[in-house]
Design a protein around this motif. Structure first.
Motif, PDB file in Angstrom:
ATOM      1  N   SER A  34       7.304  -1.209  -6.721  1.00  0.00           N
ATOM      2  CA  SER A  34       7.193   0.415  -7.062  1.00  0.00           C
ATOM      3  C   SER A  34       5.581   0.254  -7.005  1.00  0.00           C
ATOM      4  N   ASP A  35       4.693  -0.478  -7.203  1.00  0.00           N
ATOM      5  CA  ASP A  35       3.219  -0.379  -7.268  1.00  0.00           C
ATOM      6  C   ASP A  35       2.687  -0.376  -5.741  1.00  0.00           C
ATOM      7  N   ARG A  40       4.645   3.858  -1.855  1.00  0.00           N
ATOM      8  CA  ARG A  40       3.610   5.064  -2.156  1.00  0.00           C
ATOM      9  C   ARG A  40       3.494   5.811  -0.943  1.00  0.00           C
ATOM     10  N   SER A  41       3.099   5.292  -0.145  1.00  0.00           N
ATOM     11  CA  SER A  41       2.560   6.198   1.132  1.00  0.00           C
ATOM     12  C   SER A  41       3.931   6.524   1.605  1.00  0.00           C
ATOM     13  N   LEU A  43       6.679   7.473   0.092  1.00  0.00           N
ATOM     14  CA  LEU A  43       7.131   8.584  -0.810  1.00  0.00           C
ATOM     15  C   LEU A  43       6.217   9.745  -0.343  1.00  0.00           C
ATOM     16  N   MET A  44       4.922   9.623  -0.173  1.00  0.00           N
ATOM     17  CA  MET A  44       3.993  10.620   0.174  1.00  0.00           C
ATOM     18  C   MET A  44       4.638  11.480   1.689  1.00  0.00           C
TER      19      MET A  44
END
Length: 103
Positions: A34-35, A40-41, A43-44
Motif C-alpha cells: 500500500s505504500d 498509489r499511481s 489509484l490516482m
C-alpha cells in the motif's frame, strides 16, 4: 477495460496485484504494497477514469431528490440544476453568471 485489484497476504504483509484481460488472455501486474508508488499511481489513474462515472451517479441521485449538483470548476463553485442551468458562484458565494449546460 475492466481491471480487478487483488490483495494477497504473505507473512503478515499485504501485497496488491492488478488482473485484467488482453485479447482473451489473463494478465497480472504486481503493484506492490500500500505504500508503493506504483500502487498509489494506479489509484490516482483509476480515480481520473472514474470521475465521469461518479459525476453521473451523483447527478442522478441528487436530481431525484430535487437537489442541485455542486462542484468546483475553473476557480468557481458551480451549481448544476435538473433543468441544465449552471449557476457560477465566486469564492464568497456571490453569483457571477447563469448559463445553460449545452451553451
Amino acid at each position: 477495460m475492466k481491471k480487478t485489484i487483488s490483495r494477497k497476504i504473505i507473512n503478515n504483509r499485504v501485497y496488491f496485484y492488478l488482473t485484467y484481460r488482453v485479447r482473451g488472455k489473463l494478465k497480472t501486474t504486481y503493484l506492490g504494497d500500500s505504500d508503493s508508488i506504483k500502487f498509489r499511481s494506479f489509484l490516482m489513474e483509476m480515480t481520473k477514469e472514474g470521475k465521469e462515472y461518479l459525476y453521473e451517479e451523483a447527478r442522478i441521485s441528487l436530481f431525484k431528490e430535487g437537489l442541485p449538483l455542486i462542484y468546483e470548476e475553473d476557480g468557481y463553485i458551480v451549481r448544476e440544476y435538473h433543468n441544465d442551468v449552471l449557476e457560477f458562484l465566486n469564492r464568497e458565494g456571490k453569483r457571477v453568471s447563469l448559463k445553460l449546460k449545452n451553451e
